[in-house]
Design an enzyme around this catalytic site. Structure first.
Site, PDB file in Angstrom:
ATOM      1  N   LEU A  52      -2.935  -0.828  -4.779  1.00  0.00           N
ATOM      2  CA  LEU A  52      -4.126  -1.366  -5.430  1.00  0.00           C
ATOM      3  C   LEU A  52      -4.774  -0.353  -6.383  1.00  0.00           C
ATOM      4  O   LEU A  52      -5.358  -0.716  -7.389  1.00  0.00           O
ATOM      5  CB  LEU A  52      -5.124  -1.797  -4.340  1.00  0.00           C
ATOM      6  CG  LEU A  52      -6.437  -2.425  -4.750  1.00  0.00           C
ATOM      7  CD1 LEU A  52      -6.218  -3.616  -5.654  1.00  0.00           C
ATOM      8  CD2 LEU A  52      -7.190  -2.883  -3.510  1.00  0.00           C
ATOM      9  N   ASP A  71      -5.706   1.605   5.334  1.00  0.00           N
ATOM     10  CA  ASP A  71      -7.122   1.937   5.463  1.00  0.00           C
ATOM     11  C   ASP A  71      -7.648   1.366   6.787  1.00  0.00           C
ATOM     12  O   ASP A  71      -7.514   0.168   7.032  1.00  0.00           O
ATOM     13  CB  ASP A  71      -7.869   1.312   4.268  1.00  0.00           C
ATOM     14  CG  ASP A  71      -9.251   1.903   4.080  1.00  0.00           C
ATOM     15  OD1 ASP A  71      -9.825   2.372   5.073  1.00  0.00           O
ATOM     16  OD2 ASP A  71      -9.738   1.882   2.944  1.00  0.00           O
ATOM     17  N   GLY A 103       0.853  -1.198   0.000  1.00  0.00           N
ATOM     18  CA  GLY A 103       0.000   0.000   0.000  1.00  0.00           C
ATOM     19  C   GLY A 103       0.874   1.226   0.000  1.00  0.00           C
ATOM     20  O   GLY A 103       0.797   2.065   0.899  1.00  0.00           O
ATOM     21  N   ASN A 139      -3.134  -6.516  -5.690  1.00  0.00           N
ATOM     22  CA  ASN A 139      -3.825  -6.649  -4.416  1.00  0.00           C
ATOM     23  C   ASN A 139      -2.956  -7.534  -3.537  1.00  0.00           C
ATOM     24  O   ASN A 139      -2.966  -8.753  -3.671  1.00  0.00           O
ATOM     25  CB  ASN A 139      -5.195  -7.284  -4.657  1.00  0.00           C
ATOM     26  CG  ASN A 139      -6.003  -7.385  -3.388  1.00  0.00           C
ATOM     27  OD1 ASN A 139      -5.470  -7.256  -2.288  1.00  0.00           O
ATOM     28  ND2 ASN A 139      -7.283  -7.618  -3.537  1.00  0.00           N
TER      29      ASN A 139
END
Lengths: 430, 251
Positions: free
Chosen positions: B95, B151, B71, B128
Site C-alpha cells: 500500500l 500491521d 503487504g 490496497n
C-alpha cells in the site's frame, strides 16, 4: 481551526423518495424522509399502519423499502437504524430489528424466511424470520453478520430468483455474488463470483427472466452511464449498454460531455424488457445531476444483448424520477419524484404512472386516470395538486439528494492535506 | 555505469538503498485510494509486470500469477521465492507508495544484474489488497498467499483494519484454489492468536499438520527471508505462525 470542513459535514442529508408496488398490486407504498405512506389499491383507501412502538415508526429518513416476492411481507429501513417487517395484509409491524449502524439496503428471501439488510460499514446482516405470521408480533431480534464489503457502502441487495445466491452491489464498483448458505446464521463464506466491469458506483441491480430462462440474468445500473448484463455463476459481463446517447435525445443543448447516472432499474416480469430511470450527470462532483427520463431497454436473453428500445419523456420538466416500480398484473410503471426536506419536514413528492409501456406511444397518465384517483394522490403525495414552481424547487433537493447518496466526496490534493492535518481525532500539539 | 548516476542506488551492489525509500510504518487501509486499479483481472496488463513473458513473442500468455505476497514490504520474501520457484509468476502487493517504488527498483536492478533471468517472474503493484483483491485475481487463481508481519492494529477500535479477518478470508478463499496455502506470521502474540482464530473459525480453511509444515520449504523462509523477520531474529524475539490450507467446500 477547521471550520469550513466541519460545517459542510453537519449539513443535513436529504433522502430521495422511494416507491414500491405490491407484487400482485394489492397496495402501493412510498416513503419520503421518515414518512411511510401506504395505499390499498383493492379497497381504494389509505392504509393506517399499526406499530406497537410509540411515536412515528421511523424517526429518520427511510432508505430502503421492499415487498417480499410472495406479497406477504414488507420491509422498511433507514437512517434511524431500524429495520421493520410489516404484514402486507394487516399492515401491523411484526418485527423491529435494531441495527448498530444506519441501514442502506434490505432484501427478503423468496420463501419469507430471512431478511437481509446492509449497513453503513458495508456489512450485510441476516435475521431469521421463523415464526413470523399474521398478527403476531415477534420479540425484537438482532441481526447476525452474513458477509462484508470491506468499507464500501452497499447500494442494493437482491436474492437470485432461485434463492441460491445473495447479491450485493456497492459504491465502489463491485457486485458480489455469494452463495446463500443453508445455515445462514453462520455467515456466507462462499463467494460464487464478482461481477466487475463498472467504472463507477453501482446504484441498482435486478434480475431479468422469462419462462425460457427462469434462472435469469442480472442487470445493473451505474454512475458510469451504463447498464450491464451479467452471468452471475461466472461473473462474466455479457453486454454493456451505454445510455448516455438517450440524454442527447432528451436535451438539445449539448455542450459538456454527458455522464448519466442510472438511478433505478426494474425488470418487466416475464418479458425481456427492463425500464431504466436515468439522470444525467455532468462531470463528477456535487450539484451535477441533471434530468431525466425513463429508458426502455430490450434484453435478448438468448443472444445476451441489450439495446435501447425507446426513451419516454415525462411532460413537465421538473419531474425527476427517484424510484420506479412495475406492477405485473396491470402493466403500469409507477414513478415517484421527491426528497425529504431537512430533518422533520417530509418535503414534496409527486407520483406519476406510465401505462402501456411496451406499446408505441406509451402514455404518462394524467392525475384523474391514476388508479385510486385523487384519494391515492392525496395520501401518497400529501396533497393532490402541486404547483410547478414548488416542484422545480423540490427538483433541486432531489438532485442534491441523489448526488450525496451516490457520489463519493472528492477533495483536491490541497484540501486532502488540510483535512489530514485537521483531523478531529488527533491530539492538539503544543 | 548507470548506478553511478543514480545517487539512491548502492555503488557496490547496484541495488536501491533503503534509506532513500523510508516510509511511515502504518497506512490506513480504510481511507479512499487515489491510485489506478484494474477494472477486472483481465484488465491487468501483465506485459508491464513481466515483459519477458508477455512481450512481443509471447509463448506463455496463458500463465497467471500464482503467488501473492500481501503487504510485501521491502520484498525480501519475493526475492527468495523467485529463486526457489523459478517457474512461478508471483506478485507482491504493497500500500505504501515509496516502499512499492523501492521493490520495483530492486526487482529491475536484480533483473539487470542476474544472468539466468531468475527475477523475470516477480513483480510488485501498489494497491490496497484489503479492498481490491478481486480486481487482480480470478477465482481460484492463486496457490499461495503470504501475510507476513502485518500491521497489528492493537486498538480494538481499529481491529477491522487488520488484514486477516473472517470477512476478508471469504475473499482470500475466493482467489485461492482448493489446496492453496495461506501463510501468516507475526511477532505480536495477540495478533498471532487473532489470525489463528480467524482461520480456525472459517469453514474453508484447515490447519496444516506438523509434518506438512516441516516438509514445506517455504515455511522457514517466513522468518529468514523478510526484513521484518530478520529484525525479530536479531532481537531474539518470538514469532507466531499460522499456516492453513484452503479446502474444497460445499455449503
Amino acid at each position: 481551526m477547521d471550520i469550513e470542513g466541519g460545517e459542510r459535514q453537519t449539513k443535513h442529508e436529504v433522502a430521495p423518495a422511494l416507491i414500491s408496488v405490491h407484487p400482485f398490486q394489492k397496495s402501493v407504498a412510498i416513503t419520503v424522509g421518515s414518512a411511510l405512506r401506504v395505499f390499498d389499491l383493492i379497497e381504494n383507501r389509505p392504509v393506517s399502519l399499526v406499530d406497537e412502538s410509540d411515536g412515528p415508526s421511523h424517526k429518520d429518513s427511510i432508505r430502503a423499502i421492499r415487498y417480499g416476492s410472495s406479497g406477504k411481507l414488507f420491509a422498511s429501513a433507514g437512517d434511524d437504524k431500524l429495520v421493520k417487517i410489516w404484514s402486507a395484509d394487516s399492515w401491523h409491524c411484526l418485527n423491529t430489528i435494531s441495527s448498530e449502524k444506519r441501514v442502506t439496503a434490505v432484501a427478503i428471501s423468496s420463501d419469507d424466511s430471512y431478511v437481509c439488510y446492509a449497513d453503513k460499514f458495508g456489512v450485510v446482516w441476516v435475521v431469521d424470520l421463523d415464526g413470523i405470521n399474521e398478527g403476531k408480533v415477534l420479540p425484537s431480534k438482532k441481526g447476525v453478520q452474513l458477509l462484508c464489503h470491506y468499507c464500501s457502502i452497499i447500494t442494493s441487495l437482491e436474492f437470485s430468483p432461485d434463492g441460491r445466491y445473495i447479491l450485493s452491489s456497492d459504491r465502489d464498483f463491485k457486485i458480489r455474488v455469494t452463495v446463500f448458505p443453508k445455515k445462514s446464521l453462520q455467515g456466507a463464506h462462499e463467494i460464487q463470483s464478482f461481477c466487475l466491469g463498472h467504472t463507477e458506483f453501482v446504484t441498482c441491480i435486478t434480475f431479468v427472466q422469462n419462462p425460457e430462462f427462469a434462472q435469469g440474468y442480472l442487470m445493473s445500473g451505474s454512475g458510469d452511464s451504463s447498464v450491464r448484463l451479467w452471468d452471475i455463476t461466472t461473473g462474466s459481463l455479457l453486454d454493456t449498454c451505454d445510455v448516455s446517447p438517450t440524454v442527447k435525445h432528451l436535451e438539445s443543448n449539448e455542450s459538456e460531455p454527458t455522464q448519466v447516472t442510472v438511478t433505478d432499474i426494474c425488470a418487466l416480469p416475464n418479458s425481456s424488457l427492463a425500464a431504466v430511470s436515468i439522470q444525467r450527470q455532468v462531470c463528477f462532483v456535487l450539484a451535477c445531476i441533471r434530468f431525466q427520463g425513463i429508458v426502455l431497454l430490450h434484453c435478448d436473453l438468448s443472444a445476451h444483448t441489450l439495446s435501447i428500445t425507446k426513451v419516454i419523456k415525462i411532460p413537465g420538466g421538473s419531474f425527476i424520477p427517484t424510484s420506479i416500480s412495475f406492477s405485473t398484473s396491470t402493466r403500469l410503471l409507477w414513478m415517484v419524484s421527491g426528497a425529504s426536506n431537512g430533518s422533520n419536514h417530509p418535503g414534496y413528492t409527486r407520483v406519476r404512472l406510465i401505462s402501456r409501456i411496451e406499446a408505441e406511444p406509451s402514455s404518462v397518465l394524467e392525475d384523474e386516470q391514476v388508479p385510486g384517483g385523487t384519494t391515492l394522490l392525496e395520501h401518497l403525495q400529501g396533497k393532490v395538486s402541486i404547483e410547478e414552481s414548488v416542484m422545480s424547487a423540490a427538483a433541486e433537493a432531489v438532485r442534491a439528494a441523489m448526488c450525496s447518496l451516490m457520489v463519493k466526496k472528492q477533495y483536491s490534493e490541497e484540501n486532502r492535506e488540510f483535512r489530514k492535518n485537521n483531523r478531529n481525532d488527533k491530539k492538539p500539539t503544543q | 555505469m548507470e548506478s553511478e548516476t543514480k545517487p539512491t542506488f548502492s555503488k557496490s551492489t547496484g541495488l536501491p538503498r533503503k534509506r532513500f525509500y523510508r516510509a511511515r510504518a502504518h497506512s490506513n487501509p480504510l481511507s479512499d485510494s487515489h491510485f489506478p486499479i484494474p477494472i477486472s483481472p483481465s484488465h491487468l496488463d501483465f506485459s508491464l509486470h513481466f515483459p519477458k513473458f508477455f512481450g512481443a513473442n509471447n509463448e506463455e500468455v496463458s500463465k497467471k500469477a500464482e503467488f501473492a505476497d500481501i503487504g510485501c514490504g521491502f520484498g525480501g520474501l519475493l526475492i527468495s521465492l523467485a529463486t526457489l520457484f523459478p517457474d512461478t509468476l508471483m506478485i507482491g502487493m504493497e500500500l505504501r507508495d515509496k516502499v512499492t517504488e523501492y521493490v520495483k527498483e530492486r526487482i529491475l536492478a536484480l533483473r539487470k544484474s542476474s544472468s539466468g533471468g531468475q527475477y523475470e517472474k516477480v513483480s510488485v503493484v501498489r494497491t490496497n489488497s484489503m479492498k481490491y483483491i478481486p480486481n487482480y485475481f480470478e477465482k481460484g487463481q492463486l496457490s499461495k498467499m503470504f501475510f507476513l508481519f502485518p500491521d497489528p492494529h492493537f486498538k480494538e477500535k481499529n481491529h477491522r483494519r487488520r488484514v486477516i479477518s473472517v470477512d476478508l478470508l471469504d475473499e482470500y478463499a475466493y482467489v485461492l484454489r482448493a489446496g492453496g496455502i495461506i501463510y501468516t506470521i507475526t511477532d505480536v502474540e495477540e495478533l498471532g492468536e487473532w489470525m489463528r482464530s480467524c482461520l480456525e473459525k472459517h469453514p474453508m480453511f484447515e490447519s496444516l499438520t506438523q509434518d506438512e509444515l516441516d516438509s514445506d520449504p517455504v515455511v522457514e523462509l517466513l522468518c529468514s527471508a523478510t526484513e521484518e523477520g530478520q529484525k525479530v531474529a536479531r532481537n531474539g524475539g518470538q514469532t507466531f505462525r499460522a499456516v492453513f490450507r484452503r479446502i474444497a467446500y460445499v455449503s
